[in-house]
Design a protein around this motif. Structure first.
Motif, PDB file in Angstrom:
ATOM      1  N   ALA A 132      21.089   4.914  50.080  1.00 31.58           N
ATOM      2  CA  ALA A 132      21.083   4.931  51.547  1.00 31.58           C
ATOM      3  C   ALA A 132      21.325   6.339  52.080  1.00 31.58           C
ATOM      4  O   ALA A 132      20.632   6.799  53.007  1.00 31.58           O
ATOM      5  N   GLU A 133      22.290   7.033  51.515  1.00 30.26           N
ATOM      6  CA  GLU A 133      22.601   8.373  52.002  1.00 30.26           C
ATOM      7  C   GLU A 133      21.473   9.356  51.720  1.00 30.26           C
ATOM      8  O   GLU A 133      21.142  10.201  52.566  1.00 30.26           O
ATOM      9  N   ARG A 134      20.843   9.257  50.540  1.00 28.97           N
ATOM     10  CA  ARG A 134      19.721  10.138  50.233  1.00 28.97           C
ATOM     11  C   ARG A 134      18.554   9.865  51.192  1.00 28.97           C
ATOM     12  O   ARG A 134      17.914  10.810  51.673  1.00 28.97           O
ATOM     13  N   THR A 165      22.596   2.959  34.079  1.00 28.07           N
ATOM     14  CA  THR A 165      23.293   4.035  33.377  1.00 28.07           C
ATOM     15  C   THR A 165      22.651   5.383  33.677  1.00 28.07           C
ATOM     16  O   THR A 165      23.351   6.383  33.900  1.00 28.07           O
ATOM     17  N   ALA A 166      21.317   5.412  33.714  1.00 27.69           N
ATOM     18  CA  ALA A 166      20.622   6.650  34.069  1.00 27.69           C
ATOM     19  C   ALA A 166      20.986   7.097  35.472  1.00 27.69           C
ATOM     20  O   ALA A 166      21.233   8.292  35.719  1.00 27.69           O
ATOM     21  N   PHE A 167      21.011   6.151  36.388  1.00 28.31           N
ATOM     22  CA  PHE A 167      21.345   6.465  37.780  1.00 28.31           C
ATOM     23  C   PHE A 167      22.720   7.131  37.857  1.00 28.31           C
ATOM     24  O   PHE A 167      22.892   8.184  38.478  1.00 28.31           O
ATOM     25  N   LEU A 168      23.706   6.540  37.203  1.00 27.64           N
ATOM     26  CA  LEU A 168      25.058   7.089  37.241  1.00 27.64           C
ATOM     27  C   LEU A 168      25.152   8.418  36.501  1.00 27.64           C
ATOM     28  O   LEU A 168      25.911   9.303  36.908  1.00 27.64           O
ATOM     29  N   ARG A 169      24.425   8.558  35.416  1.00 29.43           N
ATOM     30  CA  ARG A 169      24.456   9.835  34.701  1.00 29.43           C
ATOM     31  C   ARG A 169      23.960  10.979  35.587  1.00 29.43           C
ATOM     32  O   ARG A 169      24.395  12.119  35.425  1.00 29.43           O
ATOM     33  N   HIS A 170      23.079  10.648  36.519  1.00 33.07           N
ATOM     34  CA  HIS A 170      22.593  11.669  37.446  1.00 33.07           C
ATOM     35  C   HIS A 170      23.555  11.884  38.609  1.00 33.07           C
ATOM     36  O   HIS A 170      23.879  13.022  38.956  1.00 33.07           O
ATOM     37  N   THR A 171      24.018  10.792  39.216  1.00 35.38           N
ATOM     38  CA  THR A 171      24.791  10.916  40.459  1.00 35.38           C
ATOM     39  C   THR A 171      26.288  11.052  40.242  1.00 35.38           C
ATOM     40  O   THR A 171      26.966  11.758  40.994  1.00 35.38           O
ATOM     41  N   ASP A 172      26.828  10.359  39.241  1.00 33.20           N
ATOM     42  CA  ASP A 172      28.273  10.324  39.005  1.00 33.20           C
ATOM     43  C   ASP A 172      28.563  10.337  37.509  1.00 33.20           C
ATOM     44  O   ASP A 172      29.117   9.371  36.965  1.00 33.20           O
ATOM     45  N   GLY A 218      20.221  -4.826  28.022  1.00 28.73           N
ATOM     46  CA  GLY A 218      19.400  -3.637  27.845  1.00 28.73           C
ATOM     47  C   GLY A 218      20.186  -2.531  27.166  1.00 28.73           C
ATOM     48  O   GLY A 218      21.397  -2.633  26.956  1.00 28.73           O
ATOM     49  N   ASP A 219      19.500  -1.458  26.799  1.00 25.88           N
ATOM     50  CA  ASP A 219      20.106  -0.364  26.042  1.00 25.88           C
ATOM     51  C   ASP A 219      20.499   0.782  26.967  1.00 25.88           C
ATOM     52  O   ASP A 219      19.630   1.512  27.456  1.00 25.88           O
ATOM     53  N   PRO A 220      21.790   0.968  27.226  1.00 25.57           N
ATOM     54  CA  PRO A 220      22.209   2.056  28.117  1.00 25.57           C
ATOM     55  C   PRO A 220      21.918   3.435  27.546  1.00 25.57           C
ATOM     56  O   PRO A 220      21.884   4.423  28.284  1.00 25.57           O
ATOM     57  N   GLY A 221      21.710   3.518  26.248  1.00 19.77           N
ATOM     58  CA  GLY A 221      21.391   4.798  25.636  1.00 19.77           C
ATOM     59  C   GLY A 221      20.052   5.357  26.060  1.00 19.77           C
ATOM     60  O   GLY A 221      19.791   6.554  25.894  1.00 19.77           O
ATOM     61  N   ASP A 222      19.190   4.510  26.616  1.00 20.31           N
ATOM     62  CA  ASP A 222      17.861   4.953  27.054  1.00 20.31           C
ATOM     63  C   ASP A 222      17.879   5.533  28.468  1.00 20.31           C
ATOM     64  O   ASP A 222      16.831   5.915  28.981  1.00 20.31           O
ATOM     65  N   GLY A 223      19.028   5.594  29.077  1.00 24.05           N
ATOM     66  CA  GLY A 223      19.097   6.042  30.470  1.00 24.05           C
ATOM     67  C   GLY A 223      19.569   7.474  30.599  1.00 24.05           C
ATOM     68  O   GLY A 223      20.770   7.741  30.627  1.00 24.05           O
ATOM     69  N   SER A 224      18.653   8.412  30.684  1.00 26.83           N
ATOM     70  CA  SER A 224      19.016   9.824  30.788  1.00 26.83           C
ATOM     71  C   SER A 224      19.279  10.212  32.243  1.00 26.83           C
ATOM     72  O   SER A 224      18.819   9.553  33.183  1.00 26.83           O
ATOM     73  N   ALA A 225      19.989  11.323  32.423  1.00 26.95           N
ATOM     74  CA  ALA A 225      20.239  11.835  33.774  1.00 26.95           C
ATOM     75  C   ALA A 225      18.933  12.213  34.459  1.00 26.95           C
ATOM     76  O   ALA A 225      18.792  12.040  35.679  1.00 26.95           O
ATOM     77  N   GLU A 226      17.977  12.729  33.700  1.00 26.11           N
ATOM     78  CA  GLU A 226      16.682  13.088  34.272  1.00 26.11           C
ATOM     79  C   GLU A 226      15.968  11.851  34.807  1.00 26.11           C
ATOM     80  O   GLU A 226      15.363  11.888  35.883  1.00 26.11           O
ATOM     81  N   ARG A 227      16.070  10.769  34.074  1.00 28.23           N
ATOM     82  CA  ARG A 227      15.482   9.520  34.561  1.00 28.23           C
ATOM     83  C   ARG A 227      16.215   9.047  35.804  1.00 28.23           C
ATOM     84  O   ARG A 227      15.599   8.542  36.745  1.00 28.23           O
ATOM     85  N   GLY A 228      17.521   9.209  35.820  1.00 30.08           N
ATOM     86  CA  GLY A 228      18.295   8.823  36.991  1.00 30.08           C
ATOM     87  C   GLY A 228      17.872   9.572  38.235  1.00 30.08           C
ATOM     88  O   GLY A 228      17.805   9.004  39.336  1.00 30.08           O
ATOM     89  N   ALA A 229      17.573  10.855  38.090  1.00 33.43           N
ATOM     90  CA  ALA A 229      17.103  11.642  39.230  1.00 33.43           C
ATOM     91  C   ALA A 229      15.786  11.100  39.757  1.00 33.43           C
ATOM     92  O   ALA A 229      15.563  11.024  40.978  1.00 33.43           O
ATOM     93  N   LEU A 252      14.732   7.984  39.440  1.00 33.41           N
ATOM     94  CA  LEU A 252      15.007   6.686  40.058  1.00 33.41           C
ATOM     95  C   LEU A 252      15.510   6.855  41.483  1.00 33.41           C
ATOM     96  O   LEU A 252      15.058   6.156  42.400  1.00 33.41           O
ATOM     97  N   LEU A 253      16.443   7.765  41.672  1.00 34.98           N
ATOM     98  CA  LEU A 253      16.987   7.993  43.002  1.00 34.98           C
ATOM     99  C   LEU A 253      15.906   8.492  43.949  1.00 34.98           C
ATOM    100  O   LEU A 253      15.820   8.038  45.099  1.00 34.98           O
ATOM    101  N   SER A 254      15.083   9.405  43.495  1.00 38.38           N
ATOM    102  CA  SER A 254      14.015   9.937  44.335  1.00 38.38           C
ATOM    103  C   SER A 254      13.025   8.848  44.737  1.00 38.38           C
ATOM    104  O   SER A 254      12.640   8.742  45.911  1.00 38.38           O
ATOM    105  N   LEU A 255      12.624   8.022  43.778  1.00 46.37           N
ATOM    106  CA  LEU A 255      11.670   6.951  44.066  1.00 46.37           C
ATOM    107  C   LEU A 255      12.252   5.928  45.034  1.00 46.37           C
ATOM    108  O   LEU A 255      11.584   5.491  45.980  1.00 46.37           O
ATOM    109  N   ALA A 256      13.505   5.533  44.806  1.00 44.41           N
ATOM    110  CA  ALA A 256      14.132   4.532  45.665  1.00 44.41           C
ATOM    111  C   ALA A 256      14.306   5.053  47.076  1.00 44.41           C
ATOM    112  O   ALA A 256      14.037   4.342  48.061  1.00 44.41           O
TER     113      ALA A 256
END
Length: 249
Positions: A46-48, A160-167, A210-221, A223-227
């Motif tokens: 929402a904030e983004r 997990t990817a989302f959080l690795r990017h944002t928090d 699901g496998d949290p190991g597949d969630g990279s910070a780059e993917r999180g970025a 995801l946030l941009s797309l959402a």
């Protein structure tokens, strides 16, 4: 503008096109991710989106305080999970939107981060629009990330990817292996297109899907941009739309 950071005079002077009401949950997200994952994600998207909308438009979006407890009884076996009944949840969201509308902020997008909230949010948005002096539309961030959506589990690769990017400090990286080992591959226990399991503990040892190991910070970025981009598009459509109810035929 974040309503919680504003004074009443700031809010009164603001040129608000629409309101984003983040809605999440306080529930288990495995041994590696915080109980507030869904609320964090909803508020961050929402904030983004509000920032991006303000940069591109003369008006602005108001980000309301996050509803942090949702319809989460399916995680009740895991300590720390909080939940309310669907009726309570719908009533709280409806009353919150009514108070926003009282100040003239009648277009509201319910920015959701928890799958268990989806049915109730669809119902309350329709009730608000049909019977109250407001127009409400639900939006769930992980449904709006393109092909990534097919991998949405629970505390798995997307969240997990989302959080690795944002928090990143909130992700317990030393527990990722344990999270993976106790996870299930999919949500539920399905037979003849019906889910036999009502609670997550019936099919997941530690609450992870699901496998949290597949969630990279780059993917999180990404995801946030797309959402956020998708949410901005939705808000623009809401603001431009004529939302009076059709007359009786």
């Amino acid at each position: 503008m974040r309503l919680t950071d504003a004074t009443w005079t700031d809010a009164d002077a603001a040129d608000v096109d629409a309101v984003l009401l983040p809605v999440g949950s306080t529930e288990q997200h495995g041994p590696h991710a915080p109980l507030g994952t869904d609320a964090i994600a909803a508020e961050t998207v929402a904030e983004r989106a509000a920032d991006a909308y303000g940069d591109a438009n003369a008006g602005s979006l108001l980000v309301a305080p996050t509803v942090a407890v949702g319809v989460s009884e399916e995680h009740r076996q895991f300590t720390g999970t909080l939940w309310v009944a669907p009726d309570t949840f719908r009533a709280y969201v409806r009353d919150t939107v009514a108070s926003l509308a009282h100040h003239g902020w009648t277009d509201v997008v319910l920015v959701n981060g928890h799958g268990g909230n989806v049915p109730a949010l669809g119902e309350v948005a329709a009730t608000i629009t049909r019977h109250d002096d407001a127009y409400a539309v639900p939006f769930t961030w992980f449904d709006a990330v393109g092909e990534h959506s097919s991998e949405m589990g629970h505390a798995g690769p997307l969240e997990t990817a989302f959080l690795r990017h944002t928090d990143p400090d909130l992700v317990r990286e030393d527990r990722i292996d344990d999270a993976r080992d106790g996870a299930s591959e999919r949500w539920g226990e399905w037979v003849s297109h019906a889910n036999l399991a009502h609670d997550a503990a019936e099919f997941s040892e530690n609450g992870v899907v699901g496998d949290p190991g597949d969630g990279s910070a780059e993917r999180g970025a990404e995801l946030l941009s797309l959402a956020a981009e998708s949410l901005c598009d939705l808000v623009a459509a809401v603001v431009a739309r004529e939302n009076d109810r059709p007359p009786h035929k």
